[in-house]
Motif scaffolding. Structure first.
Motif, PDB file in Angstrom:
ATOM      1  N   TYR A  72       0.851  -1.190   0.000  1.00  0.00           N
ATOM      2  CA  TYR A  72       0.000   0.000   0.000  1.00  0.00           C
ATOM      3  C   TYR A  72       0.887   1.240   0.000  1.00  0.00           C
ATOM      4  CZ  TYR A  72      -3.463  -3.374   1.755  1.00  0.00           C
ATOM      5  OH  TYR A  72      -4.285  -4.456   1.931  1.00  0.00           O
ATOM      6  N   PRO A  73       0.927   2.011  -1.074  1.00  0.00           N
ATOM      7  CA  PRO A  73       1.776   3.209  -1.100  1.00  0.00           C
ATOM      8  C   PRO A  73       1.517   4.120   0.103  1.00  0.00           C
ATOM      9  CG  PRO A  73       0.932   2.752  -3.281  1.00  0.00           C
ATOM     10  CD  PRO A  73       0.238   1.800  -2.362  1.00  0.00           C
ATOM     11  N   VAL A  74       2.594   4.573   0.732  1.00  0.00           N
ATOM     12  CA  VAL A  74       2.523   5.360   1.967  1.00  0.00           C
ATOM     13  C   VAL A  74       3.104   6.748   1.725  1.00  0.00           C
ATOM     14  CG1 VAL A  74       3.256   5.517   4.382  1.00  0.00           C
ATOM     15  CG2 VAL A  74       2.737   3.272   3.373  1.00  0.00           C
ATOM     16  N   LEU A  75       2.430   7.776   2.236  1.00  0.00           N
ATOM     17  CA  LEU A  75       2.863   9.165   2.098  1.00  0.00           C
ATOM     18  C   LEU A  75       2.945   9.816   3.472  1.00  0.00           C
ATOM     19  CD1 LEU A  75       3.374  11.704   0.265  1.00  0.00           C
ATOM     20  CD2 LEU A  75       0.894  12.088   0.367  1.00  0.00           C
ATOM     21  N   ILE A  76       4.060  10.478   3.779  1.00  0.00           N
ATOM     22  CA  ILE A  76       4.191  11.227   5.032  1.00  0.00           C
ATOM     23  C   ILE A  76       3.679  12.645   4.822  1.00  0.00           C
ATOM     24  CG2 ILE A  76       5.807  12.188   6.715  1.00  0.00           C
ATOM     25  CD1 ILE A  76       7.576   9.771   6.294  1.00  0.00           C
ATOM     26  N   LEU A  77       2.826  13.110   5.721  1.00  0.00           N
ATOM     27  CA  LEU A  77       2.282  14.468   5.691  1.00  0.00           C
ATOM     28  C   LEU A  77       2.946  15.262   6.803  1.00  0.00           C
ATOM     29  CD1 LEU A  77      -1.465  13.393   5.417  1.00  0.00           C
ATOM     30  CD2 LEU A  77       0.035  14.034   3.533  1.00  0.00           C
ATOM     31  N   SER A  78       3.823  16.194   6.463  1.00  0.00           N
ATOM     32  CA  SER A  78       4.589  16.960   7.451  1.00  0.00           C
ATOM     33  C   SER A  78       4.085  18.390   7.522  1.00  0.00           C
ATOM     34  CB  SER A  78       6.079  16.955   7.075  1.00  0.00           C
ATOM     35  OG  SER A  78       6.817  17.725   7.992  1.00  0.00           O
ATOM     36  N   ARG A  79       3.824  18.867   8.744  1.00  0.00           N
ATOM     37  CA  ARG A  79       3.237  20.202   8.933  1.00  0.00           C
ATOM     38  C   ARG A  79       4.274  21.277   9.220  1.00  0.00           C
ATOM     39  NH1 ARG A  79      -2.108  20.529  10.232  1.00  0.00           N
ATOM     40  NH2 ARG A  79      -1.786  22.656   9.486  1.00  0.00           N
ATOM     41  N   ALA A  80       5.498  20.916   9.616  1.00  0.00           N
ATOM     42  CA  ALA A  80       6.494  21.896  10.060  1.00  0.00           C
ATOM     43  C   ALA A  80       7.692  21.903   9.116  1.00  0.00           C
ATOM     44  CB  ALA A  80       6.945  21.574  11.488  1.00  0.00           C
ATOM     45  N   SER A  81       8.221  23.085   8.865  1.00  0.00           N
ATOM     46  CA  SER A  81       9.274  23.238   7.863  1.00  0.00           C
ATOM     47  C   SER A  81      10.547  22.480   8.217  1.00  0.00           C
ATOM     48  CB  SER A  81       9.588  24.720   7.650  1.00  0.00           C
ATOM     49  OG  SER A  81      10.051  25.322   8.846  1.00  0.00           O
ATOM     50  N   GLY A  82      10.994  22.578   9.491  1.00  0.00           N
ATOM     51  CA  GLY A  82      12.227  21.915   9.880  1.00  0.00           C
ATOM     52  C   GLY A  82      12.132  20.414   9.726  1.00  0.00           C
ATOM     53  N   ALA A  83      10.999  19.852  10.155  1.00  0.00           N
ATOM     54  CA  ALA A  83      10.800  18.412  10.020  1.00  0.00           C
ATOM     55  C   ALA A  83      10.714  18.020   8.550  1.00  0.00           C
ATOM     56  CB  ALA A  83       9.539  17.986  10.759  1.00  0.00           C
ATOM     57  N   ALA A  84       9.976  18.790   7.767  1.00  0.00           N
ATOM     58  CA  ALA A  84       9.822  18.471   6.339  1.00  0.00           C
ATOM     59  C   ALA A  84      11.164  18.505   5.628  1.00  0.00           C
ATOM     60  CB  ALA A  84       8.848  19.448   5.690  1.00  0.00           C
ATOM     61  N   LEU A  85      11.979  19.505   5.961  1.00  0.00           N
ATOM     62  CA  LEU A  85      13.303  19.627   5.334  1.00  0.00           C
ATOM     63  C   LEU A  85      14.150  18.388   5.636  1.00  0.00           C
ATOM     64  CD1 LEU A  85      14.992  21.662   3.691  1.00  0.00           C
ATOM     65  CD2 LEU A  85      15.826  22.589   5.857  1.00  0.00           C
ATOM     66  N   LYS A  86      14.117  17.949   6.882  1.00  0.00           N
ATOM     67  CA  LYS A  86      14.889  16.769   7.273  1.00  0.00           C
ATOM     68  C   LYS A  86      14.309  15.510   6.632  1.00  0.00           C
ATOM     69  CE  LYS A  86      18.296  15.322   9.919  1.00  0.00           C
ATOM     70  NZ  LYS A  86      19.685  15.737   9.639  1.00  0.00           N
ATOM     71  N   LEU A  87      12.991  15.413   6.613  1.00  0.00           N
ATOM     72  CA  LEU A  87      12.348  14.234   6.044  1.00  0.00           C
ATOM     73  C   LEU A  87      12.647  14.087   4.558  1.00  0.00           C
ATOM     74  CD1 LEU A  87       8.904  14.448   7.867  1.00  0.00           C
ATOM     75  CD2 LEU A  87      10.469  12.497   7.950  1.00  0.00           C
ATOM     76  N   LEU A  88      12.672  15.191   3.846  1.00  0.00           N
ATOM     77  CA  LEU A  88      12.968  15.129   2.412  1.00  0.00           C
ATOM     78  C   LEU A  88      14.376  14.595   2.162  1.00  0.00           C
ATOM     79  CD1 LEU A  88      11.292  18.458   1.260  1.00  0.00           C
ATOM     80  CD2 LEU A  88      10.631  16.156   0.536  1.00  0.00           C
ATOM     81  N   ASP A  89      15.269  14.788   3.132  1.00  0.00           N
ATOM     82  CA  ASP A  89      16.642  14.300   3.010  1.00  0.00           C
ATOM     83  C   ASP A  89      16.771  12.824   3.385  1.00  0.00           C
ATOM     84  OD1 ASP A  89      17.860  16.580   2.039  1.00  0.00           O
ATOM     85  OD2 ASP A  89      18.300  17.371   4.039  1.00  0.00           O
ATOM     86  N   GLU A  90      16.020  12.384   4.401  1.00  0.00           N
ATOM     87  CA  GLU A  90      16.303  11.076   4.981  1.00  0.00           C
ATOM     88  C   GLU A  90      15.199  10.039   4.860  1.00  0.00           C
ATOM     89  OE1 GLU A  90      16.915  12.207   9.100  1.00  0.00           O
ATOM     90  OE2 GLU A  90      14.964  11.362   9.644  1.00  0.00           O
ATOM     91  N   SER A  91      13.974  10.457   4.624  1.00  0.00           N
ATOM     92  CA  SER A  91      12.866   9.507   4.667  1.00  0.00           C
ATOM     93  C   SER A  91      12.899   8.538   3.485  1.00  0.00           C
ATOM     94  CB  SER A  91      11.531  10.258   4.671  1.00  0.00           C
ATOM     95  OG  SER A  91      10.457   9.346   4.495  1.00  0.00           O
ATOM     96  N   PRO A  92      12.657   7.250   3.751  1.00  0.00           N
ATOM     97  CA  PRO A  92      12.543   6.286   2.654  1.00  0.00           C
ATOM     98  C   PRO A  92      11.176   6.352   1.970  1.00  0.00           C
ATOM     99  CG  PRO A  92      12.171   5.178   4.730  1.00  0.00           C
ATOM    100  CD  PRO A  92      12.534   6.603   5.076  1.00  0.00           C
ATOM    101  N   LEU A  93      10.316   7.203   2.487  1.00  0.00           N
ATOM    102  CA  LEU A  93       8.959   7.357   1.959  1.00  0.00           C
ATOM    103  C   LEU A  93       8.763   8.756   1.390  1.00  0.00           C
ATOM    104  CD1 LEU A  93       7.298   5.817   5.104  1.00  0.00           C
ATOM    105  CD2 LEU A  93       7.412   4.685   2.880  1.00  0.00           C
ATOM    106  N   PRO A  94       7.874   8.936   0.422  1.00  0.00           N
ATOM    107  CA  PRO A  94       7.587  10.273  -0.103  1.00  0.00           C
ATOM    108  C   PRO A  94       7.016  11.184   0.981  1.00  0.00           C
ATOM    109  CG  PRO A  94       6.677   8.563  -1.532  1.00  0.00           C
ATOM    110  CD  PRO A  94       7.113   7.882  -0.268  1.00  0.00           C
ATOM    111  N   VAL A  95       7.278  12.475   0.831  1.00  0.00           N
ATOM    112  CA  VAL A  95       6.866  13.461   1.838  1.00  0.00           C
ATOM    113  C   VAL A  95       6.089  14.588   1.176  1.00  0.00           C
ATOM    114  CG1 VAL A  95       7.671  15.117   3.577  1.00  0.00           C
ATOM    115  CG2 VAL A  95       8.898  12.953   3.244  1.00  0.00           C
ATOM    116  N   ALA A  96       4.970  14.959   1.791  1.00  0.00           N
ATOM    117  CA  ALA A  96       4.208  16.139   1.358  1.00  0.00           C
ATOM    118  C   ALA A  96       4.281  17.172   2.470  1.00  0.00           C
ATOM    119  CB  ALA A  96       2.761  15.765   1.064  1.00  0.00           C
TER     120      ALA A  96
END
Length: 436
Positions: A72-96
């Motif tokens: 089941y394709p999984v998407l992370i929904l991030s509300r905060a800029s600092g977390a989103a910036l880090k997630l885009l660098d390290e997450s194995p899953l797509p980030v919105a």
């Protein structure tokens, strides 16, 4: 004294705001380079409203969710800029990145999210939970006997994925009129199937006994003052370093020392002691671990010392020798109805004998027998692969239930989820709360 404290807070706040604005600019540039999400691809959303300081709560789910995403394709929904910036660098899953309610709604309408997973109880969770026609599921960020694990907020979610019998018994004491058979689904600890992923260890294994010391932070109130860095940590680590036959892995909580200066000082002292010990004996290879990955430490250590926190149960799932530091604050609430009634305690008053206590627990057969009972009580069958299968089966069930209810309500027509009031409330709202 009060004026100096207020001044420090003001300086910190100003720095945090400046950092957040820089993060916003960096994030905007990174998003411009990111490939847009494929419409109607994702079925599962992982909602994360916290800043980067609390990303540890999400990181421990990376591996289980990445495996689930193969089905089941999984998407992370991030509300905060600092977390989103880090997630885009390290997450194995797509980030919105969905800072505003309008951003969140855009993603909701562009994707077919049937299940929304939550790893914590952030107040902004309710901004996502207003949207019906999907299951809102609390998966938590770890099993423990903290007060946090018995919050009535469990009732706010359609379902909760819990670890096992101990979690259900704990919740049954406080959640009145709650349908456990339907809404609380036991899955064990999927993370345990990914503790060791084949990556090389940060040291060369030898005859030294590996000791993991993974304390929590100082807590924001006396009832939750479980942290041991200032009370146990310095004496414990210095004692282990002095033996020449132990290798220490020191992994403090990311928030250690954020509220208590004494706690922060003790943390720095331990880190310095590790550096000095390695300089004196490079073969010792002691480890100060502040990396994003949690798992190898729990599986590789011969014995672990942790505070009352989720780390107790993360380690318990490994089924290996474990010591719990006893809180020194008499107001700290300790639930002894579960594993803590039979665990091996480490007392701050026993500073001269701490190393002997570590050695004792590492080789105590009776302690290992007790451990086996509690592993099953908390996590059920921990045979490799079994807990992952239970996790996937739980999601299969949720998806099947979604299809069943979608068919029942097929004639209901479209629903306008547009939150006009939410957008007005956020008008002009920056992202300066993400100060982690």
């Amino acid at each position: 004294m009060g004026l100096r404290k207020d001044a420090r807070r003001a300086v910190k706040l100003a720095k945090d705001i400046m950092w957040s604005r820089r993060a916003q600019r960096s994030l905007k540039a990174k998003l411009a380079e990111t490939t847009p999400l494929e419409p109607h691809r994702y079925r599962i959303g992982v909602y994360f409203a916290d800043g980067k300081v609390n990303l540890y709560q999400l990181r421990q789910w990376y591996a289980p969710l990445a495996e689930l995403a193969e089905t089941y394709p999984v998407l992370i929904l991030s509300r905060a800029s600092g977390a989103a910036l880090k997630l885009l660098d390290e997450s194995p899953l797509p980030v919105a990145y969905v800072r505003r309610v309008a951003d969140l709604e855009r993603v909701i309408h562009e994707q077919d999210l049937h299940v929304i997973l939550y790893v914590n109880q952030n107040a902004k969770n309710f901004q996502m939970m207003r949207y019906g026609r999907r299951w809102h599921v609390f998966i938590n960020h770890g099993e423990s006997d903290k007060m946090y694990m018995t919050t009535n907020q469990f009732k706010a979610y359609d379902y909760a994925l819990i670890a096992g019998d101990a979690a259900r018994a704990r919740l049954d004491k406080v959640l009145w009129d709650y349908d456990f058979d339907k809404r609380a689904i036991p899955i064990g600890r999927p993370q345990a199937d990914h503790y060791l992923d084949g990556s090389p260890l940060p040291y060369t294994p030898d005859e030294r006994e590996v000791v993991l010391y993974a304390p929590t932070w100082e807590g924001d109130r006396a009832a939750a003052a479980y942290g041991s860095i200032a009370s146990h940590g310095v004496a414990l680590v210095e004692g282990l370093l002095a033996t020449g036959r132990h290798r220490v892995i020191y992994r403090p909580h990311p928030r250690s020392g954020v509220l208590d200066e004494q706690y922060a000082t003790a943390n720095k002292r331990i880190i310095a002691a590790l550096e000095q010990a390695n300089a004196a004996d490079p073969a010792a290879q002691h480890v100060f671990d502040d990396g994003p990955k949690l798992g190898w430490q729990l599986a590789a250590a011969d014995v672990a010392i942790v505070d009352i926190s989720a780390m107790v149960y993360d380690r318990l799932a490994a089924g290996k020798p474990l010591l719990i530091t006893r809180p020194v604050n008499p107001a700290a609430q300790v639930d002894t109805s579960g594993y803590l009634q039979a665990c091996e305690w480490l007392d701050a008053a026993d500073a001269p004998a701490m190393v002997a206590r570590v050695d004792e627990v590492a080789h105590d057969e009776s302690a290992l027998e007790r451990l086996k009972y509690w592993v099953e009580r908390y996590f059920g069958d921990t045979t490799p692969g079994v807990t992952t299968a239970r996790f996937h089966a739980a999601v299969d069930h949720l998806m099947a239930e979604w299809e069943r209810f979608a068919a029942l309500h097929e004639a209901d027509g479209e629903l306008d989820d547009h939150d006009v009031e939410g957008e007005r409330a956020e008008a002009g709202d920056g992202d300066e709360s993400d100060v982690g």
